[in-house]
Design an enzyme around this catalytic site. Sequence first.
Site, PDB file in Angstrom:
ATOM      1  N   GLU A  19       0.823  -1.215   0.000  1.00 33.23           N
ATOM      2  CA  GLU A  19       0.000   0.000   0.000  1.00 33.23           C
ATOM      3  C   GLU A  19       0.850   1.254   0.000  1.00 33.23           C
ATOM      4  O   GLU A  19       1.965   1.262   0.503  1.00 33.23           O
ATOM      5  CB  GLU A  19      -0.841   0.039   1.286  1.00 33.23           C
ATOM      6  CG  GLU A  19      -1.871  -1.033   1.366  1.00 33.23           C
ATOM      7  CD  GLU A  19      -2.438  -1.168   2.770  1.00 33.23           C
ATOM      8  OE1 GLU A  19      -2.695  -0.132   3.418  1.00 33.23           O
ATOM      9  OE2 GLU A  19      -2.630  -2.305   3.202  1.00 33.23           O
ATOM     10  N   CYS A  68       5.750  -7.670   7.471  1.00 34.83           N
ATOM     11  CA  CYS A  68       6.828  -7.184   8.336  1.00 34.83           C
ATOM     12  C   CYS A  68       7.173  -8.255   9.356  1.00 34.83           C
ATOM     13  O   CYS A  68       6.294  -8.938   9.872  1.00 34.83           O
ATOM     14  CB  CYS A  68       6.396  -5.903   9.055  1.00 34.83           C
ATOM     15  SG  CYS A  68       7.732  -5.183  10.043  1.00 34.83           S
ATOM     16  N   CYS A 102      -1.645   1.699   7.848  1.00 35.54           N
ATOM     17  CA  CYS A 102      -1.119   0.957   6.723  1.00 35.54           C
ATOM     18  C   CYS A 102      -1.112  -0.538   7.024  1.00 35.54           C
ATOM     19  O   CYS A 102      -0.851  -0.948   8.129  1.00 35.54           O
ATOM     20  CB  CYS A 102       0.297   1.424   6.396  1.00 35.54           C
ATOM     21  SG  CYS A 102       0.378   2.102   4.756  1.00 35.54           S
ATOM     22  N   CYS A 123       3.230   8.303   1.518  1.00 30.26           N
ATOM     23  CA  CYS A 123       3.759   7.301   2.444  1.00 30.26           C
ATOM     24  C   CYS A 123       3.914   5.996   1.681  1.00 30.26           C
ATOM     25  O   CYS A 123       2.953   5.498   1.097  1.00 30.26           O
ATOM     26  CB  CYS A 123       2.749   7.157   3.588  1.00 30.26           C
ATOM     27  SG  CYS A 123       3.132   5.824   4.699  1.00 30.26           S
ATOM     28  N   CYS A 156       0.191  -3.509  15.332  1.00 27.41           N
ATOM     29  CA  CYS A 156       0.314  -3.106  13.918  1.00 27.41           C
ATOM     30  C   CYS A 156      -0.251  -4.157  12.962  1.00 27.41           C
ATOM     31  O   CYS A 156       0.005  -5.353  13.110  1.00 27.41           O
ATOM     32  CB  CYS A 156       1.793  -2.856  13.611  1.00 27.41           C
ATOM     33  SG  CYS A 156       2.099  -2.418  11.889  1.00 27.41           S
ATOM     34  N   CYS A 184       5.242  -5.924  15.858  1.00 24.48           N
ATOM     35  CA  CYS A 184       4.746  -5.023  16.909  1.00 24.48           C
ATOM     36  C   CYS A 184       3.281  -5.378  17.162  1.00 24.48           C
ATOM     37  O   CYS A 184       2.522  -5.606  16.215  1.00 24.48           O
ATOM     38  CB  CYS A 184       4.896  -3.565  16.481  1.00 24.48           C
ATOM     39  SG  CYS A 184       6.605  -3.152  16.100  1.00 24.48           S
TER      40      CYS A 184
HETATM   41  N1  SAH Z   1       8.333  -0.145  10.353  1.00 26.03           N
HETATM   42  C1  SAH Z   1       8.515   1.252  10.470  1.00 26.03           C
HETATM   43  C2  SAH Z   1       7.718   2.047   9.448  1.00 26.03           C
HETATM   44  C3  SAH Z   1       6.313   1.607   9.183  1.00 26.03           C
HETATM   45  S1  SAH Z   1       5.110   1.836  10.447  1.00 26.03           S
HETATM   46  C4  SAH Z   1       8.202   1.720  11.863  1.00 26.03           C
HETATM   47  O1  SAH Z   1       7.699   0.927  12.641  1.00 26.03           O
HETATM   48  O2  SAH Z   1       8.521   2.864  12.170  1.00 26.03           O
HETATM   49  C5  SAH Z   1       4.813   3.585  10.411  1.00 26.03           C
HETATM   50  C6  SAH Z   1       4.252   4.108  11.717  1.00 26.03           C
HETATM   51  O3  SAH Z   1       2.866   3.734  11.904  1.00 26.03           O
HETATM   52  C7  SAH Z   1       4.997   3.599  12.931  1.00 26.03           C
HETATM   53  O4  SAH Z   1       5.270   4.649  13.823  1.00 26.03           O
HETATM   54  C8  SAH Z   1       4.012   2.630  13.509  1.00 26.03           C
HETATM   55  O5  SAH Z   1       4.267   2.386  14.853  1.00 26.03           O
HETATM   56  C9  SAH Z   1       2.707   3.308  13.239  1.00 26.03           C
HETATM   57  N2  SAH Z   1       1.525   2.474  13.360  1.00 26.03           N
HETATM   58  C10 SAH Z   1       1.402   1.145  13.095  1.00 26.03           C
HETATM   59  N3  SAH Z   1       0.141   0.728  13.325  1.00 26.03           N
HETATM   60  C11 SAH Z   1      -0.549   1.815  13.749  1.00 26.03           C
HETATM   61  C12 SAH Z   1      -1.905   2.030  14.146  1.00 26.03           C
HETATM   62  N4  SAH Z   1      -2.784   1.045  14.135  1.00 26.03           N
HETATM   63  N5  SAH Z   1      -2.276   3.267  14.534  1.00 26.03           N
HETATM   64  C13 SAH Z   1      -1.389   4.287  14.516  1.00 26.03           C
HETATM   65  N6  SAH Z   1      -0.099   4.156  14.140  1.00 26.03           N
HETATM   66  C14 SAH Z   1       0.314   2.924  13.768  1.00 26.03           C
HETATM   67 FE1  SF4 Z   2       6.725  -3.586  11.354  1.00 28.72          FE
HETATM   68 FE2  SF4 Z   2       4.461  -2.391  12.036  1.00 28.72          FE
HETATM   69 FE3  SF4 Z   2       6.383  -2.724  13.851  1.00 28.72          FE
HETATM   70 FE4  SF4 Z   2       6.734  -0.949  11.857  1.00 28.72          FE
HETATM   71  S1  SF4 Z   2       5.191  -0.841  13.500  1.00 28.72           S
HETATM   72  S2  SF4 Z   2       8.213  -2.498  12.613  1.00 28.72           S
HETATM   73  S3  SF4 Z   2       5.649  -2.007  10.203  1.00 28.72           S
HETATM   74  S4  SF4 Z   2       5.231  -4.387  12.829  1.00 28.72           S
END
Ligand code: SAH
Ligand code: SF4
Length: 361
Positions: free
Chosen positions: A91, A119, A348, A112, A126, A123
């Site tokens: 995406e 991934c 995302c 973005c 996410c 986390c």
């Molecule tokens: N992997 C990288 C970049 C992609 S995630 C990282 O973790 O930084 C981009 C951002 O979106 C990160 O700060 C992540 O923690 C946040 N994010 C992921 N899921 C989310 C959610 N459900 N609501 C708000 N932010 C979210």
């Molecule tokens: Fe991966 Fe989502 Fe964690 Fe970023 S926030 S490192 S995309 S699992």
Amino acid sequence: MLPSLQSITPEILKSQLVDWKQPAYRGDQILDWVYHKRAVTVDSMSNLPKDLREQLDKNFKCYLPDCMQKQGSDDTTQKFLWKLNDGAFVESVLIPANPALYGEASDRHTLCISTQVGCAYGCKFCASGLDGWKRNLEPEEILGQLLAIEHHFQPKLKQGQGRKVNNLVIMGMGEPMANYENLMKALKIANAPWGCNIGARKITISTSGLAPQIVALSREPFQFRLAISLHGATDEVRSRIMPINRKYPIKDLMDACRQYLNKKGKMITFEYILIEGVNDGQNQIQPLADWARELHAKVNLIPYNTVEGLPWSRPEEDIQESFLEGLLSRGINATLRREKGHDIDAACGQLRLKVEKGLTE
Ligand code: SAH
Ligand code: SF4
């Protein structure tokens, strides 16, 4: 597998053109077609002689990802779902400037983009990691998201206004620092005047905290901005939601950030999603303020976007505001994203999951 024109560099072109006994200026024309005019076929490169077009066709692929679905309208946040050559989905999200909200120039558009399919970092909050990691994106697939979007808007761009996107954030699906080499190749082109010509200060890489790669990035000759997904100010809280913290605890991460700051002199951003009952406690404010002060970092508070199938939610507005106030009163440069409701931009990974589910059910 043929190399892609959408990640071609002047160096590669130069030696190729010598081999083909073509004049050097053809290289500039090809770069112009690929990165400025966003050509999708070699055949459309109308000022190149036929024999050169045939050579290009035989030796390179001309590639842009396929848009499978688009959500949102032209003046709002738009989400694009791409199908890659092997059938994988990623995406991108295009966020128009919102002068009322951010006081920016109204012609600013942020894109973005994703760097991996899925991934591996898992986390807990996410959507991108829910199905695990599938593969790294190639440089042309990373850059292709930008080129395909600009191609999409090309007919609507005013005469003389060559670009749609002037701000790039590497915050889509995947962990950019875990696909470091391909990311650097793509961003070098995104930044280069012969490429997409987006200033390095307008390119932000977000990472969950891969300390060695942050140090490596500090040694690169680029002034990219760095955003750290912190989401917890103590190891106890952060390790609970971000497994990477067990490998690189906050102190190690901050040591790497300090190196980046010392080398680049660039202000780092700490992203901090507020998740109810997880990291929104008053006890996180002081340690977060201490790290932000020490690293001269700005703190971006983002209310959590709920993800289907996950139990987390965003705290009430008064909790969000008091968290912000706690940072501001300690002299920290902090902002809270105050958009109403759950917008699509920070979530995302969800569109892909939905579509993949729909396709397999
Ligand atoms: N992997 C990288 C970049 C992609 S995630 C990282 O973790 O930084 C981009 C951002 O979106 C990160 O700060 C992540 O923690 C946040 N994010 C992921 N899921 C989310 C959610 N459900 N609501 C708000 N932010 C979210
Ligand atoms: Fe991966 Fe989502 Fe964690 Fe970023 S926030 S490192 S995309 S699992």
